[in-house]
Design a protein around this motif. Structure first.
Motif, mmCIF file in Angstrom:
data_model
loop_
_atom_site.group_PDB
_atom_site.id
_atom_site.type_symbol
_atom_site.label_atom_id
_atom_site.label_comp_id
_atom_site.label_asym_id
_atom_site.label_seq_id
_atom_site.Cartn_x
_atom_site.Cartn_y
_atom_site.Cartn_z
ATOM 1 N N LEU A 193 4.138 15.451 9.775
ATOM 2 C CA LEU A 193 3.069 16.390 10.103
ATOM 3 C C LEU A 193 2.447 15.928 11.427
ATOM 4 N N ILE A 194 2.368 16.816 12.407
ATOM 5 C CA ILE A 194 1.812 16.458 13.714
ATOM 6 C C ILE A 194 0.714 17.437 14.096
ATOM 7 N N THR A 195 -0.427 16.895 14.510
ATOM 8 C CA THR A 195 -1.527 17.706 15.031
ATOM 9 C C THR A 195 -1.848 17.250 16.455
ATOM 10 N N VAL A 227 0.833 -1.207 0.000
ATOM 11 C CA VAL A 227 0.000 0.000 0.000
ATOM 12 C C VAL A 227 0.866 1.255 0.000
ATOM 13 N N ASP A 228 0.245 2.347 -0.405
ATOM 14 C CA ASP A 228 0.931 3.642 -0.453
ATOM 15 C C ASP A 228 0.695 4.478 0.795
ATOM 16 N N PHE A 229 -0.414 4.205 1.487
ATOM 17 C CA PHE A 229 -0.744 4.901 2.725
ATOM 18 C C PHE A 229 -1.183 3.867 3.756
ATOM 19 N N VAL A 230 -0.575 3.901 4.928
ATOM 20 C CA VAL A 230 -0.982 3.042 6.041
ATOM 21 C C VAL A 230 -1.711 3.917 7.055
ATOM 22 N N VAL A 231 -2.982 3.606 7.304
ATOM 23 C CA VAL A 231 -3.792 4.381 8.240
ATOM 24 C C VAL A 231 -4.130 3.496 9.438
ATOM 25 N N VAL A 232 -3.751 3.949 10.627
ATOM 26 C CA VAL A 232 -3.931 3.147 11.836
ATOM 27 C C VAL A 232 -5.130 3.664 12.630
ATOM 28 N N THR A 288 8.239 4.506 -0.485
ATOM 29 C CA THR A 288 7.454 5.658 -0.944
ATOM 30 C C THR A 288 6.161 5.842 -0.145
ATOM 31 N N ALA A 289 5.918 4.955 0.833
ATOM 32 C CA ALA A 289 4.652 4.969 1.569
ATOM 33 C C ALA A 289 4.663 5.970 2.714
ATOM 34 N N MET A 290 3.441 6.352 3.120
ATOM 35 C CA MET A 290 3.277 7.279 4.238
ATOM 36 C C MET A 290 2.466 6.620 5.352
ATOM 37 N N PHE A 291 2.842 6.962 6.576
ATOM 38 C CA PHE A 291 2.242 6.370 7.773
ATOM 39 C C PHE A 291 1.336 7.400 8.434
ATOM 40 N N ILE A 292 0.063 7.041 8.632
ATOM 41 C CA ILE A 292 -0.935 7.955 9.199
ATOM 42 C C ILE A 292 -1.498 7.334 10.468
ATOM 43 N N ASN A 293 -1.408 8.042 11.588
ATOM 44 C CA ASN A 293 -1.914 7.497 12.854
ATOM 45 C C ASN A 293 -2.965 8.420 13.463
ATOM 46 N N ALA A 333 5.279 10.747 7.559
ATOM 47 C CA ALA A 333 4.297 10.368 8.564
ATOM 48 C C ALA A 333 3.413 11.561 8.890
ATOM 49 N N ALA A 334 2.161 11.269 9.197
ATOM 50 C CA ALA A 334 1.216 12.290 9.663
ATOM 51 C C ALA A 334 0.548 11.732 10.908
ATOM 52 N N LEU A 335 0.722 12.418 12.030
ATOM 53 C CA LEU A 335 0.322 11.883 13.334
ATOM 54 C C LEU A 335 -0.608 12.849 14.057
ATOM 55 N N ASP A 336 -1.803 12.369 14.395
ATOM 56 C CA ASP A 336 -2.671 13.170 15.254
ATOM 57 C C ASP A 336 -2.453 12.815 16.716
ATOM 58 N N VAL A 337 -1.720 11.741 16.962
ATOM 59 C CA VAL A 337 -1.486 11.259 18.321
ATOM 60 C C VAL A 337 -0.011 10.936 18.489
#
Length: 317
Positions: free
Chosen positions: A279-281, A199-204, A227-232, A256-260
């Motif tokens: 990216l962190i929120t 996959v290109d995006f992993v969403v947890v 080339t993949a991005m990790f989204i939590n 990576a893009a992390l809300d947590v």
């Protein structure tokens, strides 16, 4: 009667409704708590999340407690076995899945298309020329892997297929019924690594707790495409952050893009805060007025049921 944990109060509108409709005792009001310990029927847990040990002490000290009502989706802050042994019900909240799934895609798009970096460049007085070779990552018709296909994961899958025509793969403790898979065009993976490498995006979207603690470590990041991005959007505890930092530095994954995170917020000198591809929120995936109102109403339904000796609508145990 409810016990509110710690010194942090609810938002004004919620606090007003609690004061008008319930007899509230605050945990930090020690003398009042001791005097009225036999009257207390429910423990209410808000975002300040007392420790499991503190909650166990309260369960032991309050002989007539019927329920722990958790104002949140995750219950990893509660010792479920101890509550169950005492015959104490535990509830969580529903209603956040739509806003969290929306936010997951906000993170996907922002990370893939350099939204935050582009904003920073546009506000930089030194920015005088557009770089046409600065390219983002396509989201439409790419492959997305959803780890945890519960209510939130299912909503993410809907957006992926209906909005972006993405190929959806998912990994879950238990496979979803075939009709559910068909409805969101999702393919089940027998192992996590099978998903990660395709996959290109992993969403947890898994819950926190012992079973998922540091579920994503060095081996998992190495199993992903470079080339993949990790989204939590689940819990910070599911990630080994040192492994994530290393994976990003060594370009095992693209970003990576992390809300947590763990802890929240991160220390100001944490390396994740200095990386251009991160990216962190601040844990805001469910932070919309509509969702918070809905979660509040569900919360009050659970409080009412607890005080009336009924089964909690959102009972976990």
């Amino acid at each position: 009667m409810a016990v509110l944990q710690g010194d942090i109060k609810f938002p004004e509108s919620l606090q007003r409704r609690l004061d008008e409709n319930y007899d509230v005792v605050f945990e930090h009001d020690v003398e009042n708590l001791k005097r009225r310990r036999d009257e207390i029927l429910a423990i209410v847990v808000y975002y300040n999340k007392p420790s499991k040990e503190k909650l166990n002490e309260l369960i032991d000290d309050l002989p007539n407690v019927r329920a722990i009502v958790n104002h949140g989706v995750g219950v990893n802050n509660i010792d479920l076995e101890a509550a169950k042994a005492r015959g104490v019900q535990v509830s969580n909240l529903s209603g956040a899945e739509v806003s969290v799934a929306d936010f997951a895609f906000a993170l996907i798009l922002a990370a893939a298309r350099n939204v935050v970096q582009g904003h920073a460049r546009s506000h930089n007085p030194m920015f005088t020329k557009i770089d046409f070779d600065w390219l983002g990552k396509e989201v439409s018709e790419s492959a997305i892997g959803i780890v945890g296909m519960g209510r939130i994961g299912t909503e993410v899958a809907k957006r992926a297929t209906q909005g972006f025509n993405m190929k959806v793969m998912y990994y879950n403790r238990k496979r979803r019924p075939l009709d559910e898979e068909i409805s969101v065009r999702a393919t089940y993976c027998e192992s996590l690594n099978e998903l990660l490498g395709n996959v290109d995006f992993v969403v947890v979207t898994v819950p926190g707790g012992k079973e998922t603690s540091k579920m994503f470590g060095w081996d998992q990041f190495c199993a992903m495409k470079e080339t993949a991005m990790f989204i939590n959007v689940s819990r910070g505890s599911v990630v080994d952050q040192e492994a994530l930092v290393r994976a990003l530095k060594e370009k095992k994954i693209a970003g990576a893009a992390l809300d947590v995170t763990d802890p929240e917020p991160l220390p100001c000198d944490h390396p994740l805060l200095t990386m251009d591809n991160v990216l962190i929120t601040p844990h805001i995936a469910s932070s919309t007025a509509t969702t918070r109102k809905l979660m509040f109403e569900v919360f009050l339904q659970n409080v009412d049921a607890a005080l009336q000796g009924k089964e909690l609508p959102n009972r976990v145990i």
